[in-house]
Design a protein around this motif. Structure first.
Motif, PDB file in Angstrom:
ATOM      1  N   ARG A  57      81.721  62.398 132.782  1.00 15.36           N
ATOM      2  CA  ARG A  57      81.731  62.107 131.346  1.00 15.36           C
ATOM      3  C   ARG A  57      83.129  61.730 130.870  1.00 15.36           C
ATOM      4  N   VAL A  58      84.132  62.475 131.348  1.00 17.28           N
ATOM      5  CA  VAL A  58      85.513  62.176 130.961  1.00 17.28           C
ATOM      6  C   VAL A  58      85.900  60.773 131.428  1.00 17.28           C
ATOM      7  N   ARG A  59      85.596  60.465 132.675  1.00 22.33           N
ATOM      8  CA  ARG A  59      85.946  59.150 133.213  1.00 22.33           C
ATOM      9  C   ARG A  59      85.167  58.046 132.508  1.00 22.33           C
ATOM     10  N   LEU A  60      83.900  58.294 132.187  1.00 23.42           N
ATOM     11  CA  LEU A  60      83.102  57.286 131.498  1.00 23.42           C
ATOM     12  C   LEU A  60      83.698  56.977 130.133  1.00 23.42           C
ATOM     13  N   GLN A 114      88.570  44.045 135.153  1.00 23.61           N
ATOM     14  CA  GLN A 114      87.666  44.440 134.081  1.00 23.61           C
ATOM     15  C   GLN A 114      86.210  44.361 134.524  1.00 23.61           C
ATOM     16  N   GLN A 115      85.870  43.385 135.345  1.00 27.20           N
ATOM     17  CA  GLN A 115      84.506  43.302 135.854  1.00 27.20           C
ATOM     18  C   GLN A 115      84.210  44.494 136.771  1.00 27.20           C
ATOM     19  N   ASP A 116      85.188  44.881 137.592  1.00 21.44           N
ATOM     20  CA  ASP A 116      85.011  46.058 138.443  1.00 21.44           C
ATOM     21  C   ASP A 116      84.758  47.297 137.599  1.00 21.44           C
ATOM     22  N   ILE A 117      85.514  47.415 136.506  1.00 26.86           N
ATOM     23  CA  ILE A 117      85.359  48.580 135.628  1.00 26.86           C
ATOM     24  C   ILE A 117      84.020  48.530 134.908  1.00 26.86           C
ATOM     25  N   LYS A 118      83.600  47.337 134.485  1.00 24.30           N
ATOM     26  CA  LYS A 118      82.295  47.190 133.840  1.00 24.30           C
ATOM     27  C   LYS A 118      81.187  47.676 134.779  1.00 24.30           C
ATOM     28  N   ASP A 119      81.306  47.326 136.070  1.00 21.27           N
ATOM     29  CA  ASP A 119      80.316  47.770 137.056  1.00 21.27           C
ATOM     30  C   ASP A 119      80.361  49.290 137.219  1.00 21.27           C
ATOM     31  N   GLU A 120      81.575  49.847 137.208  1.00 17.86           N
ATOM     32  CA  GLU A 120      81.692  51.302 137.352  1.00 17.86           C
ATOM     33  C   GLU A 120      81.133  52.015 136.129  1.00 17.86           C
ATOM     34  N   VAL A 121      81.338  51.457 134.949  1.00 16.99           N
ATOM     35  CA  VAL A 121      80.764  52.044 133.731  1.00 16.99           C
ATOM     36  C   VAL A 121      79.248  52.113 133.842  1.00 16.99           C
ATOM     37  N   SER A 122      78.640  51.040 134.330  1.00 19.85           N
ATOM     38  CA  SER A 122      77.181  51.021 134.484  1.00 19.85           C
ATOM     39  C   SER A 122      76.727  52.107 135.454  1.00 19.85           C
ATOM     40  N   ARG A 123      77.451  52.246 136.576  1.00 21.17           N
ATOM     41  CA  ARG A 123      77.094  53.280 137.558  1.00 21.17           C
ATOM     42  C   ARG A 123      77.261  54.681 136.975  1.00 21.17           C
ATOM     43  N   LEU A 124      78.367  54.899 136.256  1.00 21.95           N
ATOM     44  CA  LEU A 124      78.609  56.219 135.688  1.00 21.95           C
ATOM     45  C   LEU A 124      77.566  56.580 134.636  1.00 21.95           C
ATOM     46  N   ARG A 125      77.175  55.625 133.814  1.00 22.48           N
ATOM     47  CA  ARG A 125      76.147  55.901 132.799  1.00 22.48           C
ATOM     48  C   ARG A 125      74.853  56.353 133.454  1.00 22.48           C
ATOM     49  N   LEU A 126      74.445  55.661 134.512  1.00 25.69           N
ATOM     50  CA  LEU A 126      73.239  56.061 135.231  1.00 25.69           C
ATOM     51  C   LEU A 126      73.412  57.441 135.846  1.00 25.69           C
ATOM     52  N   HIS A 127      74.594  57.706 136.385  1.00 28.21           N
ATOM     53  CA  HIS A 127      74.863  58.999 137.014  1.00 28.21           C
ATOM     54  C   HIS A 127      74.780  60.125 135.983  1.00 28.21           C
ATOM     55  N   VAL A 128      75.379  59.917 134.811  1.00 28.44           N
ATOM     56  CA  VAL A 128      75.345  60.932 133.756  1.00 28.44           C
ATOM     57  C   VAL A 128      73.929  61.129 133.240  1.00 28.44           C
ATOM     58  N   GLU A 129      73.217  60.024 133.041  1.00 27.60           N
ATOM     59  CA  GLU A 129      71.851  60.110 132.513  1.00 27.60           C
ATOM     60  C   GLU A 129      70.902  60.798 133.484  1.00 27.60           C
ATOM     61  N   SER A 130      71.202  60.740 134.773  1.00 35.20           N
ATOM     62  CA  SER A 130      70.315  61.351 135.770  1.00 35.20           C
ATOM     63  C   SER A 130      70.684  62.795 136.076  1.00 35.20           C
ATOM     64  N   ALA A 131      71.656  63.352 135.345  1.00 38.24           N
ATOM     65  CA  ALA A 131      72.092  64.726 135.607  1.00 38.24           C
ATOM     66  C   ALA A 131      70.960  65.729 135.414  1.00 38.24           C
ATOM     67  N   ALA A 132      70.177  65.536 134.364  1.00 39.79           N
ATOM     68  CA  ALA A 132      69.071  66.469 134.104  1.00 39.79           C
ATOM     69  C   ALA A 132      68.117  66.510 135.296  1.00 39.79           C
TER      70      ALA A 132
END
Length: 316
Positions: free
Chosen positions: A249-252, A196-214
């Motif tokens: 987005r789907v994975r997030l 779960q901690q690994d997934i929490k870290d991946e969620v944080s990375r994915l959020r930044l990745h999605v937010e930086s798409a623009a």
């Protein structure tokens, strides 16, 4: 052409502001101490949320919108819409709303009750084709057929083979049995906290990745505008960036559900699985497994376990 469904942009994808308002409304209405529907409407209007026509919300319009199958990326028969990037609500959220507030009037068919949408356990990246590795989608062979998983037919921009299909009941039952068996192995439960901690870290990375798409799209446009990219290369890079954003987005969305899973008080995994809501089961599968591959029938068509290969997660 009719008006677009509130929550979705006319060009595809979500309308961020409208989707946010609808998710707020859904959360309020599904709360154990839900306020009256009229109060939810007043809250949305006070916060500045509007319909796709720019109008203030009315109670009947809000409920009709939230109960629409398109809110969960489904067609009128309850099947996932192919090519649908991200939905305003999950299937589980919409099903809960339908169960609590009844089906939308627009979906009622004279002479027959509307068929409830099937809440697939293993879509959105949790299952893959054992031949081409593309993600499986939920579908029915016919309008009144059993829910099934299938590899999408090949089309432009989609390298799927379309060869693998398996009924949802057989696949989901076999996966559930293997997931429960995996959790009963010595030492696996102790690994869940690290997973779960690994997934929490991946969620944080994915959020930044999605937010930086623009920013990434803007950089591509800048390179093209300065003549540093030819048109063909620009369009290819733009399409690849769109596909990456869609998949992220789907994975997030899936991992956000996994991140919120709480198994701390679970002592009987079998009983928990048999009684847990589909959303919690999906989160558990996503916690312990990377993907479930569905294999060709081969020599074992009568045993569903012979047709699945689960890639288990390992803690870092």
């Amino acid at each position: 052409m009719g008006a677009r469904l509130t929550g979705y942009a006319s060009t595809g994808g979500l309308h961020p502001q409208e989707a946010k308002g609808l998710r707020i409304a859904s959360s309020l209405l599904l709360d154990e101490e839900a306020p009256p529907k009229g109060e939810v409407v007043r809250t949305l209007n006070a916060k500045g949320f509007r319909t796709s026509r720019g109008s203030e919300w009315r109670t009947n319009v809000l409920m009709r919108t939230l109960l629409h199958p398109g809110m969960a990326g489904l067609d009128d028969d309850g099947n996932p819409i192919e090519g649908h990037e991200e939905s305003v609500l999950t299937v589980d959220e919409r099903n809960q709303l339908v169960a609590k507030y009844g089906p939308p009037a627009d979906n009622e068919k004279e002479g027959a009750a509307p068929r409830p949408a099937y809440d697939y356990l293993l879509t959105n990246g949790l299952s893959g084709c054992g031949v081409c590795s593309c993600g499986m989608v939920g579908a029915r062979v016919t309008g009144d057929g059993d829910p099934s998983y299938r590899c999408p037919p090949p089309r432009d921009g989609h390298a799927s083979c379309g060869r693998i299909r398996m009924t949802a009941d057989r696949l989901e039952t076999a996966v559930g049995e293997q997931v429960v068996a995996e959790l009963l192995r010595p030492g696996v439960r102790e690994q869940l906290a690290q997973l779960q901690q690994d997934i929490k870290d991946e969620v944080s990375r994915l959020r930044l990745h999605v937010e930086s798409a623009a920013k990434r799209f803007a950089e591509l446009g800048d390179l093209y505008g300065r003549g540093l990219l030819v048109k063909a290369a620009f369009l290819a890079a733009q399409q690849a960036t769109k596909q990456d954003l869609k998949e992220s987005r789907v994975r997030l969305r899936l991992l956000e559900q996994v991140d919120g899973l709480d198994l701390g008080g679970v002592t009987d995994v079998v009983a928990w699985w048999n009684s847990a809501p589909q959303l919690s089961r999906r989160a558990l599968v996503g916690l312990v497994a990377e993907v479930v591959y569905v294999l060709p029938s081969g020599h074992g068509p009568h045993d569903p376990h012979e047709r699945i290969n689960i890639v288990w997660r390992t803690a870092s």
